[in-house]
Design a protein around this motif. Structure first.
Motif, mmCIF file in Angstrom:
data_model
loop_
_atom_site.group_PDB
_atom_site.id
_atom_site.type_symbol
_atom_site.label_atom_id
_atom_site.label_comp_id
_atom_site.label_asym_id
_atom_site.label_seq_id
_atom_site.Cartn_x
_atom_site.Cartn_y
_atom_site.Cartn_z
ATOM 1 N N LEU A 87 0.812 -1.206 0.000
ATOM 2 C CA LEU A 87 0.000 0.000 0.000
ATOM 3 C C LEU A 87 0.848 1.259 0.000
ATOM 4 C CD1 LEU A 87 -2.901 1.006 0.053
ATOM 5 C CD2 LEU A 87 -2.785 1.055 2.542
ATOM 6 N N GLU A 88 2.014 1.215 0.673
ATOM 7 C CA GLU A 88 2.805 2.430 0.770
ATOM 8 C C GLU A 88 3.531 2.754 -0.535
ATOM 9 O OE1 GLU A 88 3.220 -0.264 2.528
ATOM 10 O OE2 GLU A 88 5.308 -0.877 2.731
ATOM 11 N N ASP A 89 3.573 1.801 -1.463
ATOM 12 C CA ASP A 89 4.232 2.053 -2.743
ATOM 13 C C ASP A 89 3.422 3.024 -3.589
ATOM 14 O OD1 ASP A 89 6.134 0.290 -1.983
ATOM 15 O OD2 ASP A 89 5.459 -1.356 -3.264
ATOM 16 N N GLU A 90 4.128 3.812 -4.404
ATOM 17 C CA GLU A 90 3.456 4.607 -5.415
ATOM 18 C C GLU A 90 2.982 3.660 -6.516
ATOM 19 O OE1 GLU A 90 3.587 8.109 -3.533
ATOM 20 O OE2 GLU A 90 2.783 7.854 -5.558
ATOM 21 N N PRO A 91 1.846 3.970 -7.174
ATOM 22 C CA PRO A 91 1.413 3.130 -8.295
ATOM 23 C C PRO A 91 2.554 2.955 -9.291
ATOM 24 C CG PRO A 91 -0.285 4.720 -7.735
ATOM 25 C CD PRO A 91 0.919 5.086 -6.914
ATOM 26 N N SER A 92 2.845 1.718 -9.659
ATOM 27 C CA SER A 92 4.031 1.450 -10.456
ATOM 28 C C SER A 92 3.685 0.590 -11.664
ATOM 29 C CB SER A 92 5.085 0.733 -9.601
ATOM 30 O OG SER A 92 4.568 -0.484 -9.099
ATOM 31 N N VAL A 93 4.653 0.534 -12.607
ATOM 32 C CA VAL A 93 4.507 -0.274 -13.810
ATOM 33 C C VAL A 93 5.627 -1.299 -13.830
ATOM 34 C CG1 VAL A 93 4.467 -0.278 -16.324
ATOM 35 C CG2 VAL A 93 3.421 1.619 -15.067
ATOM 36 N N GLU A 94 5.292 -2.539 -14.127
ATOM 37 C CA GLU A 94 6.268 -3.614 -14.171
ATOM 38 C C GLU A 94 6.121 -4.360 -15.495
ATOM 39 O OE1 GLU A 94 5.996 -6.067 -10.772
ATOM 40 O OE2 GLU A 94 7.535 -7.491 -11.396
ATOM 41 N N CYS A 95 7.241 -4.704 -16.135
ATOM 42 C CA CYS A 95 7.221 -5.421 -17.409
ATOM 43 C C CYS A 95 7.553 -6.891 -17.163
ATOM 44 C CB CYS A 95 8.222 -4.810 -18.389
ATOM 45 S SG CYS A 95 7.853 -3.086 -18.803
ATOM 46 N N ILE A 96 6.731 -7.787 -17.717
ATOM 47 C CA ILE A 96 6.875 -9.213 -17.442
ATOM 48 C C ILE A 96 6.688 -10.010 -18.733
ATOM 49 C CG2 ILE A 96 5.850 -11.193 -16.250
ATOM 50 C CD1 ILE A 96 4.997 -9.310 -14.036
ATOM 51 N N THR A 97 7.554 -10.993 -18.959
ATOM 52 C CA THR A 97 7.324 -11.980 -20.011
ATOM 53 C C THR A 97 6.419 -13.055 -19.425
ATOM 54 O OG1 THR A 97 9.471 -11.547 -21.019
ATOM 55 C CG2 THR A 97 8.383 -13.632 -21.569
ATOM 56 N N ALA A 98 5.202 -13.151 -19.958
ATOM 57 C CA ALA A 98 4.148 -13.901 -19.274
ATOM 58 C C ALA A 98 3.749 -15.201 -19.946
ATOM 59 C CB ALA A 98 2.916 -13.010 -19.124
ATOM 60 N N GLY A 99 4.442 -15.633 -20.990
ATOM 61 C CA GLY A 99 4.058 -16.891 -21.628
ATOM 62 C C GLY A 99 4.095 -16.779 -23.137
ATOM 63 N N ASN A 100 3.290 -17.599 -23.794
ATOM 64 C CA ASN A 100 3.296 -17.675 -25.250
ATOM 65 C C ASN A 100 2.018 -17.115 -25.854
ATOM 66 O OD1 ASN A 100 5.819 -19.021 -25.270
ATOM 67 N ND2 ASN A 100 4.773 -20.951 -24.801
ATOM 68 N N SER A 101 2.155 -16.573 -27.032
ATOM 69 C CA SER A 101 1.013 -16.034 -27.753
ATOM 70 C C SER A 101 0.011 -17.142 -28.070
ATOM 71 C CB SER A 101 1.487 -15.367 -29.043
ATOM 72 O OG SER A 101 0.395 -14.962 -29.831
ATOM 73 N N ALA A 102 -1.281 -16.800 -27.965
ATOM 74 C CA ALA A 102 -2.409 -17.682 -28.307
ATOM 75 C C ALA A 102 -2.651 -18.779 -27.282
ATOM 76 C CB ALA A 102 -2.237 -18.295 -29.695
ATOM 77 N N GLU A 103 -1.857 -18.849 -26.217
ATOM 78 C CA GLU A 103 -2.166 -19.808 -25.157
ATOM 79 C C GLU A 103 -3.417 -19.363 -24.412
ATOM 80 O OE1 GLU A 103 1.370 -20.070 -22.803
ATOM 81 O OE2 GLU A 103 1.876 -22.027 -23.646
ATOM 82 N N HIS A 104 -4.203 -20.333 -23.973
ATOM 83 C CA HIS A 104 -5.456 -20.028 -23.276
ATOM 84 C C HIS A 104 -5.376 -20.513 -21.831
ATOM 85 C CE1 HIS A 104 -9.668 -19.012 -22.890
ATOM 86 N NE2 HIS A 104 -9.921 -20.220 -22.408
ATOM 87 N N ASN A 105 -5.426 -19.574 -20.882
ATOM 88 C CA ASN A 105 -5.401 -19.892 -19.449
ATOM 89 C C ASN A 105 -4.161 -20.689 -19.048
ATOM 90 O OD1 ASN A 105 -7.821 -18.612 -19.343
ATOM 91 N ND2 ASN A 105 -9.020 -20.368 -18.669
ATOM 92 N N ALA A 106 -3.054 -20.479 -19.757
ATOM 93 C CA ALA A 106 -1.810 -21.165 -19.416
ATOM 94 C C ALA A 106 -0.937 -20.329 -18.494
ATOM 95 C CB ALA A 106 -1.029 -21.514 -20.685
#
Length: 442
Positions: free
Chosen positions: A11-30
């Protein structure tokens, strides 16, 4: 295998932006996004995610449950309708909504830029290996032409077309398909007050059914320093739940009380009772302290408190809602002792209890002296009618109660809850074709 990405939020953090590699394109709920929240974030908030896509379209999720048992987290499986774009911006929203459905507080503590690898197309890999794709299967289910086990064995249907799913087929698929892989079986959450109709339910057990407390007061308190009568304060100890006309009485495991916007609750399916309202019995044997005296029109009012902490939610200068068996509860907000004294000096006298004003203790505002108040409390306790105060707790607690099983119907479920509050939340299994439709619309 589902990939879980943990994102920590303070809560004490300022609103922030984080970049993440999150998986593969076209995957569904993976890929599961798991937002781990500090303890300040409670179930007083409702949580949802916004996804901003490269084409400018914004997708919003339904409200997501806060899982206090799993690191106080909010999780969501990212569907193919997001991953297929290769990138998306995700924003976590925490909102408070009042009883009229109006948003009273909005927090956006975290933005996440998600990247999905376009070189690995999971749907294409399935198509090459199994001669069908996830999207093809979901589309066929939606259109009612998915072959399933009977179709694969040569059953072409009564009219020669592909086999059409029956009610039993839908229930079987909903029960067997793994949610982490395909997003099914599909569960939905809904809220109601006294009655609710579900139009897309399966004949399966409810995943959750939460009822809320309501404080009822019988009688009225007398406006004297030593009231000769008292009121009866009661909560909800059982509810009558009707499912498609069949009604059963369900024990809540204890009395559910409310005070203002705060209320106890019980999930009768999981067997968890959540206590948010405290109850404190004054015996008159504990220490009592005179905090201050105020004079007005020849009358002196003493502010007396018992220094024993009672676990009350405390906000400086705010009188929280509450109930007392023998005295009125002081409900007007004050910001200082001087303001309180000024109100009394102006002739606005009070007889009653102050909850959550300054410290985690119970205050009395009375013409009685310290000894006089203690004597009155002792006499009421000895008579079997103790002075009892109900108030919002600073920290909720959970208790185990005996769970029950409630089943929804197919395709419609009529629900009724007969008790003084009538408010309830539930989680149920939705019809598979409706589930697919919603997944594709997101």
């Amino acid at each position: 295998m589902t990939k879980i990405i943990s994102i920590y939020i303070f809560l004490e953090d300022e609103p922030s932006v984080e970049c993440i590699t999150a998986g593969n394109s076209a995957e569904h709920n993976a890929t599961t996004l798991k937002f781990i929240l500090e303890s300040t974030f409670t179930d007083e908030f409702k949580y949802y995610l916004d996804f901003v896509l490269p084409n400018g379209k914004i997708l919003r999720t339904d409200y997501l449950p806060l899982n206090k048992e799993d690191e106080n987290s909010v999780s969501f499986d990212v569907p193919a309708s997001v991953t297929k774009y290769g990138t998306a911006e995700c924003c976590l929203n925490a909102v408070k909504i009042d009883e009229n459905g109006l948003t009273t507080e909005v927090m956006k503590p975290k933005n996440v830029i998600l990247y999905f690898n376009t070189l690995a197309d999971a749907d294409g890999a399935l198509l090459a290996e199994y001669d069908f794709s996830v999207n093809t299967m979901l589309e066929n289910i939606k259109n009612g032409v998915f072959k399933g086990e009977k179709g694969d064995k040569g059953d072409s249907g009564k009219d020669g077309s592909n086999y059409v799913l029956t009610k039993e087929d839908k229930e079987e698929i909903a029960a067997m398909i793994n949610k982490s892989t395909y997003g099914l079986p599909y569960t939905r959450r809904a809220s109601g007050e006294n009655t609710l109709t579900l139009t897309d339910s399966l004949a399966m057990p409810f995943k959750g059914f939460t009822v809320y407390g309501k404080t009822s007061v019988t009688g009225s308190v007398a406006g004297t320093a030593e009231p000769a009568s008292y009121v009866k304060i009661s909560g909800v100890s059982s509810v009558k739940i009707g499912i498609n006309g069949a009604e059963q009485t369900v024990n809540t495991g204890g009395e559910l009380f409310s005070a203002g916007d705060y209320a106890d609750k019980a999930d009768v399916i999981s067997g968890i009772f959540t206590r948010k309202i405290g109850k404190y019995v004054l015996t008159g044997t504990a220490q009592a302290v005179l905090a201050k005296s105020y004079a007005s029109g020849g009358v002196t009012l003493n502010r007396i408190y018992t220094p024993t902490p009672v676990g009350a939610k405390m906000v400086r200068g705010t009188c929280l809602p509450g109930y007392c068996t023998h005295f009125e509860v002081f409900r007007e907000n004050i910001t200082s002792d001087e303001e309180l004294g000024a109100r009394i000096s102006a002739g606005k006298n009070y007889v009653g209890v102050i909850c959550g004003y300054n410290n985690d203790v119970i205050y009395f505002l009375t013409t009685l002296s310290v000894d006089g108040l203690k004597s009155y409390l002792q006499s009421q306790y000895a008579a079997g009618t103790p002075v009892t105060v109900y108030y919002p707790l600073a920290s909720e607690s959970e208790e185990k109660i005996t769970p029950v099983t409630l089943n929804s119907g197919f395709p419609t479920t009529e629900i009724s809850v007969s008790e003084s509050s009538g408010k309830f939340d539930l989680c149920y299994c939705a019809d598979i074709s409706e589930a697919v439709k919603r997944l594709e619309e997101k």
